[in-house]
Design a protein around this motif. Structure first.
Motif, short mmCIF file in Angstrom:
data_model
loop_
_atom_site.label_atom_id
_atom_site.label_comp_id
_atom_site.label_asym_id
_atom_site.label_seq_id
_atom_site.Cartn_x
_atom_site.Cartn_y
_atom_site.Cartn_z
N ALA A 61 0.83 -0.91 0.05
CA ALA A 61 -0.23 -0.27 0.12
C ALA A 61 0.52 1.63 0.24
O ALA A 61 0.30 1.98 -0.57
N ASP A 62 1.58 1.43 0.55
CA ASP A 62 2.79 2.42 1.19
C ASP A 62 3.13 2.69 -0.33
O ASP A 62 3.44 4.36 -0.93
N LEU A 63 4.45 1.63 -0.95
CA LEU A 63 4.45 1.88 -2.44
C LEU A 63 3.36 2.42 -3.21
O LEU A 63 3.57 3.45 -4.10
N LYS A 64 2.53 1.51 -3.50
CA LYS A 64 1.30 2.33 -4.60
C LYS A 64 1.03 3.64 -4.09
O LYS A 64 0.63 4.62 -5.27
N ALA A 65 0.87 4.53 -2.74
CA ALA A 65 0.47 5.90 -2.39
C ALA A 65 1.64 6.63 -3.02
O ALA A 65 1.80 7.71 -4.08
N ARG A 66 2.42 6.01 -2.78
CA ARG A 66 4.18 7.15 -3.14
C ARG A 66 4.22 6.90 -4.60
O ARG A 66 4.17 8.20 -5.85
N ILE A 67 3.96 6.22 -5.83
CA ILE A 67 4.18 5.98 -7.20
C ILE A 67 2.71 6.90 -7.31
O ILE A 67 2.90 7.48 -8.59
N GLU A 68 1.62 6.98 -6.71
CA GLU A 68 -0.14 7.23 -7.65
C GLU A 68 0.80 9.18 -7.08
O GLU A 68 -0.33 10.04 -8.26
N ALA A 69 0.69 9.49 -6.13
CA ALA A 69 1.14 10.75 -5.78
C ALA A 69 2.48 11.37 -6.91
O ALA A 69 2.10 12.45 -6.93
N ILE A 70 3.34 11.08 -7.17
CA ILE A 70 4.22 10.96 -8.28
C ILE A 70 3.23 11.04 -8.85
O ILE A 70 4.26 12.09 -9.66
N ARG A 71 2.72 10.48 -9.74
CA ARG A 71 2.07 11.08 -11.01
C ARG A 71 1.05 11.81 -11.48
O ARG A 71 0.95 11.92 -12.14
N LEU A 72 0.21 11.26 -9.58
CA LEU A 72 -0.68 13.64 -10.18
C LEU A 72 0.49 14.19 -10.29
O LEU A 72 0.20 14.99 -10.62
N GLU A 73 1.73 14.39 -9.81
CA GLU A 73 2.17 15.38 -9.99
C GLU A 73 3.52 15.63 -10.81
O GLU A 73 2.76 16.89 -11.80
N ILE A 74 3.47 14.56 -11.13
CA ILE A 74 4.06 14.70 -12.80
C ILE A 74 2.98 15.30 -14.19
O ILE A 74 3.50 15.23 -14.99
N GLY A 75 1.91 14.27 -13.55
CA GLY A 75 0.87 14.42 -15.29
C GLY A 75 1.25 15.74 -15.69
O GLY A 75 0.93 16.35 -17.10
N HIS A 76 0.59 16.99 -14.48
CA HIS A 76 1.16 18.61 -15.37
C HIS A 76 2.09 18.52 -16.18
O HIS A 76 1.94 19.51 -17.53
N LYS A 77 3.19 18.27 -15.23
CA LYS A 77 4.65 18.41 -16.20
C LYS A 77 4.89 18.01 -17.64
O LYS A 77 5.47 18.58 -18.07
#
Length: 363
Positions: free
Chosen positions: A222-238
């Motif tokens: 769960a911790d890995l999935k949360a970190r990956i998703e947080a990065i995905r949401l931020e980098i999507g805009h860039k």
């Protein structure tokens, strides 16, 4: 009362889905999406009341029609039907489902057989790029039997070699959407790349992983999935993709040193489940990242890719994916150009007939 809609069920590469002629579906997008959700049985974790296989890799749709472009034979719109939500996405291509488009186009009469083999030029509507697939058509029929083997599919089938043309930046507007070989997001170095599929490449070691963990192990973390998703949401805009919270791109690919003689090893979030293999265009983007000087992928491989034609084996949980690439200007990310990306897929028609939906879905 039910409504019957002509369709075929095909395996394309390591995915499976429903293939429709566009003329057999509603012209209105909202109604079309409702029809596809009903046909697949979404939203439901088991998709028990539809044709979906309860997994993103088996909840896919190809919509095919005569091409609107003079340089292509057919148009192919890929639709990802979300399993457990009433959502569909056309934000990406799918190179696996693409493998079935050429034989489907021939079987349905959209493309005439040209001889022992038939080339089909496919306009991938999702991103505007074109692919050329070669289908064996001896004696005037599509051949599905042969000796070609791809990892993730049992047995062997007829080969469908496919060339991808001008796919760099097809979703994000540039091969390197952020303009950088490496970006740092939430303390993690990443490489954002789009050579047919928007992908964020991350070093598995930065997450305390070996990279050899199974998809089930990663999905249970769960911790890995949360970190990956947080990065995905931020980098999507860039990456010029905007808010990606309800999108299936970018894919997140954790890379590590090769384990079985390939170039690099991968575990790919697509984006919330972990792929049992790797997507076709996702593998092309990862292989391309290996050629970008200073990228996360190149740091992991430890090898600088030289100008020329290379066969790059991208390892995944069930084997490897071979991508043939012709690259020049590899001395600098500012001069890097991918002239050609090609790969081998197989496909098989499993069923054709009609799929039934409740009549009130499409009045």
């Amino acid at each position: 009362m039910q409504r019957a809609i002509p369709c075929a069920v095909m395996r394309g590469g390591t995915s499976k889905g429903l293939y429709f002629l566009a003329s057999d579906l509603p012209a209105d997008e909202a109604t079309r999406n409702a029809v596809l959700l009903a046909a697949m049985g979404s939203p439901d974790d088991r998709q028990i009341d539809g044709m979906g296989g309860a997994h993103p890799l088996t909840s896919k749709v190809a919509i095919v029609s005569p091409s609107s472009r003079p340089d292509a034979d057919v148009d192919y719109l890929f639709v990802q039907v979300v399993v457990n939500k009433a959502e569909v996405s056309t934000a990406q291509n799918c190179g696996n489902i693409l493998a079935g488009v050429a034989p489907f186009s021939i079987e349905t009469g959209l493309v005439a057989i040209a001889g022992e083999t038939t080339d089909v030029r496919i306009h991938m509507v999702n991103t505007g790029a074109v692919a050329v697939a070669r289908v064996e058509t001896p004696n005037g029929v599509v051949n599905y039997s042969g000796s070609a083997r791809i990892d993730g599919v049992p047995g062997t089938s007829a080969p469908i070699p496919t060339d991808f043309l001008d796919i760099a930046g097809s979703s994000c507007g540039a091969l390197l959407p952020t303009g950088n070989a490496v970006d740092e997001v939430q303390g993690v170095k990443v490489t954002c790349i789009d050579n047919g599929m928007p992908v964020v490449v991350l070093d598995a070691a930065d997450f305390g992983l070996s990279g050899n963990e199974s998809p089930a192990e990663m999905e249970a973390n769960a911790d890995l999935k949360a970190r990956i998703e947080a990065i995905r949401l931020e980098i999507g805009h860039k990456m010029n993709l905007g808010d990606v919270s309800n999108k299936t791109v970018p894919k997140m690919s954790l890379v590590s040193p090769a384990l079985a003689g390939g170039l690099i090893n991968t575990r790919t979030f697509i984006p919330h489940r972990v792929h049992e293999a790797i997507g076709v265009l996702g593998s092309v983007s990862v292989a391309t990242a290996c050629a970008v000087p200073g990228s996360v992928a190149q740091r992991v491989t430890g090898n600088a890719v030289q100008d020329g034609v290379h066969m790059m084996d991208v390892e995944h949980p069930t084997g490897f994916f071979s991508v043939e690439m012709d690259v020049v200007g590899t001395a600098s990310m500012d001069t890097l150009v991918v002239n050609r990306a090609a790969l081998l897929r197989t496909a098989r028609m499993l069923m054709r007939g009609e799929v039934f939906i409740a009549a009130d879905v499409w009045l």
